[in-house]
Design a protein around this motif. Structure first.
Motif, PDB file in Angstrom:
ATOM      1  N   ILE A  66       6.523  55.140  -2.867  1.00 48.88           N
ATOM      2  CA  ILE A  66       6.178  55.140  -4.253  1.00 48.88           C
ATOM      3  C   ILE A  66       6.698  53.863  -5.062  1.00 48.88           C
ATOM      4  O   ILE A  66       5.735  53.324  -5.844  1.00 48.88           O
ATOM      5  N   GLN A  67       7.694  53.239  -4.616  1.00 46.68           N
ATOM      6  CA  GLN A  67       8.007  51.811  -5.393  1.00 46.68           C
ATOM      7  C   GLN A  67       6.914  50.914  -4.958  1.00 46.68           C
ATOM      8  O   GLN A  67       6.625  50.127  -5.983  1.00 46.68           O
ATOM      9  N   LYS A  68       6.285  50.814  -3.826  1.00 46.50           N
ATOM     10  CA  LYS A  68       5.167  49.827  -3.470  1.00 46.50           C
ATOM     11  C   LYS A  68       4.057  50.258  -4.423  1.00 46.50           C
ATOM     12  O   LYS A  68       3.581  49.367  -5.252  1.00 46.50           O
ATOM     13  N   GLU A  69       3.675  51.678  -4.534  1.00 47.31           N
ATOM     14  CA  GLU A  69       2.328  51.940  -5.557  1.00 47.31           C
ATOM     15  C   GLU A  69       2.841  51.566  -6.947  1.00 47.31           C
ATOM     16  O   GLU A  69       1.674  51.047  -7.724  1.00 47.31           O
ATOM     17  N   VAL A  70       3.767  51.761  -7.254  1.00 46.68           N
ATOM     18  CA  VAL A  70       4.194  51.468  -8.733  1.00 46.68           C
ATOM     19  C   VAL A  70       4.365  49.806  -8.918  1.00 46.68           C
ATOM     20  O   VAL A  70       4.258  49.316  -9.943  1.00 46.68           O
ATOM     21  N   GLY A  71       4.684  49.274  -7.983  1.00 47.70           N
ATOM     22  CA  GLY A  71       4.981  47.690  -8.120  1.00 47.70           C
ATOM     23  C   GLY A  71       6.376  47.231  -8.555  1.00 47.70           C
ATOM     24  O   GLY A  71       6.251  46.443  -9.331  1.00 47.70           O
ATOM     25  N   ILE A  72       7.457  48.168  -7.981  1.00 50.76           N
ATOM     26  CA  ILE A  72       8.626  47.816  -8.610  1.00 50.76           C
ATOM     27  C   ILE A  72       9.475  46.664  -7.688  1.00 50.76           C
ATOM     28  O   ILE A  72       9.850  47.089  -6.430  1.00 50.76           O
ATOM     29  N   ASN A  73       9.329  45.460  -8.289  1.00 51.26           N
ATOM     30  CA  ASN A  73      10.189  44.533  -7.835  1.00 51.26           C
ATOM     31  C   ASN A  73       9.967  44.253  -6.054  1.00 51.26           C
ATOM     32  O   ASN A  73      10.975  44.460  -5.320  1.00 51.26           O
ATOM     33  N   LEU A  74       8.932  44.317  -5.708  1.00 52.25           N
ATOM     34  CA  LEU A  74       8.646  44.151  -4.134  1.00 52.25           C
ATOM     35  C   LEU A  74       9.107  43.083  -3.405  1.00 52.25           C
ATOM     36  O   LEU A  74       9.311  43.031  -2.294  1.00 52.25           O
ATOM     37  N   ASP A  75       9.127  41.874  -4.115  1.00 53.36           N
ATOM     38  CA  ASP A  75       9.707  40.607  -3.068  1.00 53.36           C
ATOM     39  C   ASP A  75      10.643  40.067  -4.071  1.00 53.36           C
ATOM     40  O   ASP A  75      10.449  39.247  -5.177  1.00 53.36           O
ATOM     41  N   TYR A  76      11.957  39.971  -3.504  1.00 57.18           N
ATOM     42  CA  TYR A  76      13.301  39.378  -4.001  1.00 57.18           C
ATOM     43  C   TYR A  76      13.139  37.972  -4.137  1.00 57.18           C
ATOM     44  O   TYR A  76      13.702  37.019  -4.813  1.00 57.18           O
ATOM     45  N   ILE A  77      12.328  37.289  -3.193  1.00 56.23           N
ATOM     46  CA  ILE A  77      12.316  35.936  -3.043  1.00 56.23           C
ATOM     47  C   ILE A  77      11.057  35.288  -4.253  1.00 56.23           C
ATOM     48  O   ILE A  77      11.376  34.392  -4.876  1.00 56.23           O
ATOM     49  N   ALA A  78      10.001  36.090  -4.243  1.00 50.71           N
ATOM     50  CA  ALA A  78       8.864  35.258  -5.203  1.00 50.71           C
ATOM     51  C   ALA A  78       9.365  35.859  -6.584  1.00 50.71           C
ATOM     52  O   ALA A  78       8.837  35.254  -7.500  1.00 50.71           O
ATOM     53  N   ASP A  79      10.160  37.122  -6.797  1.00 50.94           N
ATOM     54  CA  ASP A  79      10.279  37.640  -8.216  1.00 50.94           C
ATOM     55  C   ASP A  79      11.746  37.948  -8.164  1.00 50.94           C
ATOM     56  O   ASP A  79      12.077  38.970  -8.159  1.00 50.94           O
ATOM     57  N   PRO A  80      12.668  36.910  -8.177  1.00 51.20           N
ATOM     58  CA  PRO A  80      14.150  37.272  -8.007  1.00 51.20           C
ATOM     59  C   PRO A  80      14.703  37.761  -9.206  1.00 51.20           C
ATOM     60  O   PRO A  80      15.949  38.481  -9.211  1.00 51.20           O
ATOM     61  N   ALA A  81      13.958  37.742 -10.347  1.00 55.40           N
ATOM     62  CA  ALA A  81      14.515  38.134 -11.845  1.00 55.40           C
ATOM     63  C   ALA A  81      13.979  39.760 -12.211  1.00 55.40           C
ATOM     64  O   ALA A  81      12.649  39.578 -11.962  1.00 55.40           O
ATOM     65  N   PRO A  82      14.752  40.495 -12.492  1.00 54.59           N
ATOM     66  CA  PRO A  82      16.068  40.683 -12.647  1.00 54.59           C
ATOM     67  C   PRO A  82      16.830  40.945 -11.179  1.00 54.59           C
ATOM     68  O   PRO A  82      17.932  40.552 -10.933  1.00 54.59           O
ATOM     69  N   ALA A  83      16.171  41.446 -10.235  1.00 56.50           N
ATOM     70  CA  ALA A  83      16.665  41.855  -9.097  1.00 56.50           C
ATOM     71  C   ALA A  83      15.705  42.520  -8.130  1.00 56.50           C
ATOM     72  O   ALA A  83      14.603  43.203  -8.724  1.00 56.50           O
ATOM     73  N   ALA A  84      15.989  42.328  -6.758  1.00 59.26           N
ATOM     74  CA  ALA A  84      15.059  43.384  -5.938  1.00 59.26           C
ATOM     75  C   ALA A  84      15.205  44.785  -6.358  1.00 59.26           C
ATOM     76  O   ALA A  84      16.313  45.317  -6.415  1.00 59.26           O
ATOM     77  N   GLY A  85      14.182  45.488  -6.351  1.00 59.70           N
ATOM     78  CA  GLY A  85      14.161  46.711  -6.638  1.00 59.70           C
ATOM     79  C   GLY A  85      14.817  47.589  -5.314  1.00 59.70           C
ATOM     80  O   GLY A  85      14.610  47.185  -4.097  1.00 59.70           O
ATOM     81  N   PHE A  86      15.370  48.695  -5.519  1.00 61.35           N
ATOM     82  CA  PHE A  86      15.811  49.570  -4.517  1.00 61.35           C
ATOM     83  C   PHE A  86      15.481  51.070  -4.559  1.00 61.35           C
ATOM     84  O   PHE A  86      15.543  51.670  -5.795  1.00 61.35           O
TER      85      PHE A  86
END
Length: 291
Positions: A66-86
């Motif tokens: 579900i996280q992948k489908e919604v697109g919630i902070n999937l890459d903490y290196i490319a998109d470090p802010a605000p944080a990687a999603g859990f």
């Protein structure tokens, strides 16, 4: 600061193709983000509490899908802010949403996340509950987007859990004696006679106990019980959920129905109660912003 519901939404299966718990939960989650006008990157944690899934899937955790489908902070290196999603799954049947609310309170209180997204979706393993007359639940998802509020009088109270007497009156399992080669698309749900009345009685006992424990005046409270109706109004649109009962998404559906109805005079809070097969129940008080 209290924790409030920033947005809530449901998603029902109306198509001709098979239903998917991931697709329905993702649709409800995206609708919440759109309603709240926030981006997926603003969600720190996603908790999924659904039980029944297409093809009886249990691994990997559906929350990650579900996280992948919604697109919630999937890459903490490319998109470090605000944080990687859990994200993670939490399974406790009909009480799952309220258990997730309790966890979300801790996450927001400690500053571990700015927003928590709760999803609940159940679908028949065969992809269409309408084709199985012995399966009681609707193909339905619901989602809550939770965040802190600056209003000190708004938000959730403590979540309390209760155990009922006697054995479980509902069982959902894969019957290996009859599944044959179609085990991935079958499920057996057995409920004892009078289960609905026992759930209602347990809900009433727990509601009264929660009110006494936390000093709540039930004459000024809208009780959102475990038996939600089979439609709801979201953003002015009425959505039918079909012939089956809501299961893990019932608290979301009940909340939406309560908020869409005229507020009774002098009522200043909701009390949401869920009852599971345990038998067990969970209750929580909630005061929406502006009440």
């Amino acid at each position: 600061m209290g924790m409030v519901i920033a947005a809530a939404h449901t998603a029902a299966h109306h198509g001709t193709g098979p239903a998917s718990a991931v697709e329905l939960a993702s649709r409800a989650a995206r609708a919440c983000l759109s309603q709240a006008q926030v981006s997926p990157s603003s969600v720190g944690v996603l908790i999924n509490v659904g039980v029944y899934r297409e093809s009886n899937t249990f691994e990997p955790a559906l929350a990650a899908l579900i996280q992948k489908e919604v697109g919630i902070n999937l890459d903490y290196i490319a998109d470090p802010a605000p944080a990687a999603g859990f994200s993670f799954d939490l399974m406790n049947g009909a009480c799952g949403v309220l258990n997730a609310v309790q966890l979300a309170q801790s996450l927001l209180d400690t500053g571990s996340a700015e927003r928590v997204l709760i999803t609940a979706a159940d679908v028949h393993p065969g992809g269409d509950a309408r084709l199985d007359p012995d399966y009681p639940y609707a193909d339905l998802a619901g989602a809550f987007l939770l965040q802190r509020s600056a209003d000190p009088d708004a938000g959730f109270g403590p979540v309390s859990s209760y155990l009922g007497d006697g054995p479980s009156d509902t069982e959902g399992y894969l019957d290996t004696a009859v599944m044959g080669s179609e085990g991935r698309s079958r499920i057996t749900v057995r409920r004892t006679e009078g289960h609905r009345a026992r759930r209602s009685a347990l809900a009433a006992v727990c509601t009264a106990g929660y009110a006494r424990e936390h000093g709540i005046d039930l004459d000024r409270t809208v009780v959102v019980g475990p038996h939600a109706a089979q439609d709801t109004v979201v953003d002015g649109d009425r959505e039918e959920i079909g012939d089956g009962e809501p299961h893990t998404a019932a608290p979301v559906l009940g909340y939406l129905q309560a908020m869409a109805a005229p507020r009774p005079e002098d009522c200043d809070r909701l009390l949401i109660v869920a009852v599971g097969a345990g038998p067990g129940a969970a209750c929580v008080g909630y005061r929406p912003e502006g009440w």
